[in-house]
Design a protein around this motif. Structure first.
Motif, PDB file in Angstrom:
ATOM      1  N   PHE A  85      48.543   0.148  27.775  1.00 35.97           N
ATOM      2  CA  PHE A  85      49.821   0.017  28.467  1.00 35.97           C
ATOM      3  C   PHE A  85      50.731   1.204  28.133  1.00 35.97           C
ATOM      4  CE2 PHE A  85      48.255  -4.182  27.166  1.00 35.97           C
ATOM      5  CZ  PHE A  85      48.005  -4.751  28.410  1.00 35.97           C
ATOM      6  N   PRO A  86      50.406   2.394  28.631  1.00 37.49           N
ATOM      7  CA  PRO A  86      51.161   3.594  28.257  1.00 37.49           C
ATOM      8  C   PRO A  86      52.639   3.550  28.651  1.00 37.49           C
ATOM      9  CG  PRO A  86      49.556   4.091  29.979  1.00 37.49           C
ATOM     10  CD  PRO A  86      49.313   2.693  29.552  1.00 37.49           C
ATOM     11  N   ASP A  87      52.947   2.949  29.784  1.00 36.70           N
ATOM     12  CA  ASP A  87      54.354   2.886  30.192  1.00 36.70           C
ATOM     13  C   ASP A  87      55.164   2.007  29.246  1.00 36.70           C
ATOM     14  OD1 ASP A  87      53.860   4.561  32.311  1.00 36.70           O
ATOM     15  OD2 ASP A  87      53.510   2.910  33.735  1.00 36.70           O
ATOM     16  N   SER A  88      54.622   0.849  28.925  1.00 40.34           N
ATOM     17  CA  SER A  88      55.302  -0.067  28.004  1.00 40.34           C
ATOM     18  C   SER A  88      55.462   0.570  26.624  1.00 40.34           C
ATOM     19  CB  SER A  88      54.491  -1.368  27.889  1.00 40.34           C
ATOM     20  OG  SER A  88      54.960  -2.156  26.847  1.00 40.34           O
ATOM     21  N   TYR A  89      54.407   1.244  26.199  1.00 37.29           N
ATOM     22  CA  TYR A  89      54.439   1.930  24.894  1.00 37.29           C
ATOM     23  C   TYR A  89      55.550   2.974  24.874  1.00 37.29           C
ATOM     24  CZ  TYR A  89      52.727   4.609  20.866  1.00 37.29           C
ATOM     25  OH  TYR A  89      52.617   5.254  19.672  1.00 37.29           O
ATOM     26  N   CYS A  90      55.633   3.750  25.908  1.00 40.98           N
ATOM     27  CA  CYS A  90      56.648   4.802  25.999  1.00 40.98           C
ATOM     28  C   CYS A  90      58.049   4.200  26.075  1.00 40.98           C
ATOM     29  CB  CYS A  90      56.371   5.666  27.223  1.00 40.98           C
ATOM     30  SG  CYS A  90      57.479   7.070  27.364  1.00 40.98           S
ATOM     31  N   ASP A  91      58.210   3.126  26.850  1.00 43.31           N
ATOM     32  CA  ASP A  91      59.522   2.483  26.990  1.00 43.31           C
ATOM     33  C   ASP A  91      60.010   1.858  25.694  1.00 43.31           C
ATOM     34  OD1 ASP A  91      59.556   3.219  29.637  1.00 43.31           O
ATOM     35  OD2 ASP A  91      58.907   1.248  30.390  1.00 43.31           O
ATOM     36  N   ALA A  92      59.096   1.528  24.784  1.00 45.18           N
ATOM     37  CA  ALA A  92      59.460   0.876  23.516  1.00 45.18           C
ATOM     38  C   ALA A  92      59.866   1.887  22.440  1.00 45.18           C
ATOM     39  CB  ALA A  92      58.300   0.028  23.014  1.00 45.18           C
ATOM     40  N   TYR A  93      59.781   3.173  22.734  1.00 43.93           N
ATOM     41  CA  TYR A  93      60.145   4.231  21.778  1.00 43.93           C
ATOM     42  C   TYR A  93      59.430   4.049  20.429  1.00 43.93           C
ATOM     43  CZ  TYR A  93      63.831   5.351  25.096  1.00 43.93           C
ATOM     44  OH  TYR A  93      64.517   5.696  26.218  1.00 43.93           O
ATOM     45  N   ILE A  94      58.147   3.853  20.497  1.00 43.22           N
ATOM     46  CA  ILE A  94      57.359   3.580  19.308  1.00 43.22           C
ATOM     47  C   ILE A  94      57.415   4.724  18.302  1.00 43.22           C
ATOM     48  CG2 ILE A  94      55.021   3.121  18.458  1.00 43.22           C
ATOM     49  CD1 ILE A  94      56.472   0.793  19.892  1.00 43.22           C
ATOM     50  N   SER A  95      57.454   5.953  18.769  1.00 41.62           N
ATOM     51  CA  SER A  95      57.485   7.082  17.826  1.00 41.62           C
ATOM     52  C   SER A  95      58.718   7.020  16.925  1.00 41.62           C
ATOM     53  CB  SER A  95      57.430   8.410  18.573  1.00 41.62           C
ATOM     54  OG  SER A  95      58.528   8.513  19.452  1.00 41.62           O
ATOM     55  N   PHE A  96      59.802   6.394  17.407  1.00 38.19           N
ATOM     56  CA  PHE A  96      60.997   6.238  16.583  1.00 38.19           C
ATOM     57  C   PHE A  96      60.889   5.041  15.639  1.00 38.19           C
ATOM     58  CE2 PHE A  96      62.859   8.372  20.389  1.00 38.19           C
ATOM     59  CZ  PHE A  96      63.166   9.567  19.758  1.00 38.19           C
ATOM     60  N   CYS A  97      60.093   4.055  16.029  1.00 32.88           N
ATOM     61  CA  CYS A  97      59.973   2.821  15.243  1.00 32.88           C
ATOM     62  C   CYS A  97      58.957   2.924  14.108  1.00 32.88           C
ATOM     63  CB  CYS A  97      59.568   1.663  16.150  1.00 32.88           C
ATOM     64  SG  CYS A  97      60.731   1.321  17.460  1.00 32.88           S
ATOM     65  N   LEU A  98      57.904   3.696  14.307  1.00 38.41           N
ATOM     66  CA  LEU A  98      56.825   3.746  13.322  1.00 38.41           C
ATOM     67  C   LEU A  98      57.275   4.141  11.913  1.00 38.41           C
ATOM     68  CD1 LEU A  98      53.721   5.048  15.276  1.00 38.41           C
ATOM     69  CD2 LEU A  98      54.094   2.796  14.266  1.00 38.41           C
ATOM     70  N   PRO A  99      58.105   5.151  11.750  1.00 39.35           N
ATOM     71  CA  PRO A  99      58.515   5.483  10.380  1.00 39.35           C
ATOM     72  C   PRO A  99      59.190   4.314   9.655  1.00 39.35           C
ATOM     73  CG  PRO A  99      59.065   7.291  11.834  1.00 39.35           C
ATOM     74  CD  PRO A  99      58.607   6.152  12.702  1.00 39.35           C
ATOM     75  N   LYS A 100      60.042   3.594  10.355  1.00 39.32           N
ATOM     76  CA  LYS A 100      60.711   2.452   9.733  1.00 39.32           C
ATOM     77  C   LYS A 100      59.742   1.310   9.470  1.00 39.32           C
ATOM     78  CE  LYS A 100      65.278   3.479  11.473  1.00 39.32           C
ATOM     79  NZ  LYS A 100      66.405   3.042  12.275  1.00 39.32           N
ATOM     80  N   LEU A 101      58.780   1.147  10.339  1.00 43.58           N
ATOM     81  CA  LEU A 101      57.791   0.091  10.181  1.00 43.58           C
ATOM     82  C   LEU A 101      56.853   0.366   9.002  1.00 43.58           C
ATOM     83  CD1 LEU A 101      56.418  -2.463  11.476  1.00 43.58           C
ATOM     84  CD2 LEU A 101      54.925  -0.832  12.613  1.00 43.58           C
ATOM     85  N   LEU A 102      56.432   1.608   8.868  1.00 43.15           N
ATOM     86  CA  LEU A 102      55.458   1.967   7.831  1.00 43.15           C
ATOM     87  C   LEU A 102      56.100   2.256   6.477  1.00 43.15           C
ATOM     88  CD1 LEU A 102      53.117   4.281   9.919  1.00 43.15           C
ATOM     89  CD2 LEU A 102      52.873   1.840   9.463  1.00 43.15           C
ATOM     90  N   ASN A 103      57.391   2.498   6.463  1.00 40.83           N
ATOM     91  CA  ASN A 103      58.096   2.868   5.232  1.00 40.83           C
ATOM     92  C   ASN A 103      57.825   1.917   4.057  1.00 40.83           C
ATOM     93  OD1 ASN A 103      59.846   3.902   3.324  1.00 40.83           O
ATOM     94  ND2 ASN A 103      61.691   3.390   4.450  1.00 40.83           N
ATOM     95  N   PRO A 104      57.979   0.600   4.212  1.00 43.72           N
ATOM     96  CA  PRO A 104      57.740  -0.284   3.059  1.00 43.72           C
ATOM     97  C   PRO A 104      56.300  -0.227   2.559  1.00 43.72           C
ATOM     98  CG  PRO A 104      58.794  -1.498   4.855  1.00 43.72           C
ATOM     99  CD  PRO A 104      58.468  -0.144   5.369  1.00 43.72           C
ATOM    100  N   LEU A 105      55.361  -0.101   3.478  1.00 42.29           N
ATOM    101  CA  LEU A 105      53.954  -0.035   3.076  1.00 42.29           C
ATOM    102  C   LEU A 105      53.657   1.234   2.281  1.00 42.29           C
ATOM    103  CD1 LEU A 105      52.568  -1.188   6.512  1.00 42.29           C
ATOM    104  CD2 LEU A 105      52.553  -2.531   4.418  1.00 42.29           C
TER     105      LEU A 105
END
Length: 145
Positions: A85-105
């Motif tokens: 789902f490339p459009d949904s992925y792009c609309d979710a701004y995942i590249s901005f979310c990943l650092p915050k998501l992976l930070n605790p791990l």
């Protein structure tokens, strides 16, 4: 305040010099001592505290499903999402979310990392770093297509 602290340091050094002279320490080189030397008790207390922190860090994700506490598995889920789902992925701004998501791990994995030790692991050699690099490389390849 500066006068009081510099005066204290002078008195402290004079006291240490007198203690060395009384104890017969002849191998002392002026300017080579450390005022930050730890006593064996302080070293023991530090090691005990460090061990407690490491033990607690192992328990942080013990109640989390394995799919959500492994960076490689998380990134694979995002890669699948991007491919399906490339459009949904792009609309979710995942590249901005990943650092915050992976930070605790990542932080949990870095608790015991000390680059000042002789046999430390390079960041580039750590599993989380390689997983992110592979994800980035796959992202770049798919974008070039």
């Amino acid at each position: 305040r500066e006068d009081n602290s510099s005066e204290f340091i002078k008195k402290y050094r004079t006291c240490r010099r007198q203690m060395r002279e009384c104890s017969g320490e002849a191998d002392h080189h002026e300017g080579m001592s450390s005022d930050d030397e730890l006593t064996p008790t302080e070293v023991t207390e530090f090691q005990k505290s460090k061990d407690n922190v490491l033990e607690d860090s192992r328990k942080v994700f013990e109640d989390v499903h394995a799919d959500f506490c492994d960076i490689r598995k998380i990134l694979l889920k995002f890669q699948e999402w991007k491919e399906k789902f490339p459009d949904s992925y792009c609309d979710a701004y995942i590249s901005f979310c990943l650092p915050k998501l992976l930070n605790p791990l990542i932080r949990v994995q870095l608790i015991n990392w000390n680059p000042l030790e002789q046999n430390f692991t390079e960041l580039e050699e750590m599993p989380w770093f390689r997983a992110i690099k592979e994800f980035s490389d796959a992202k770049n390849i798919s974008e070039s297509k």
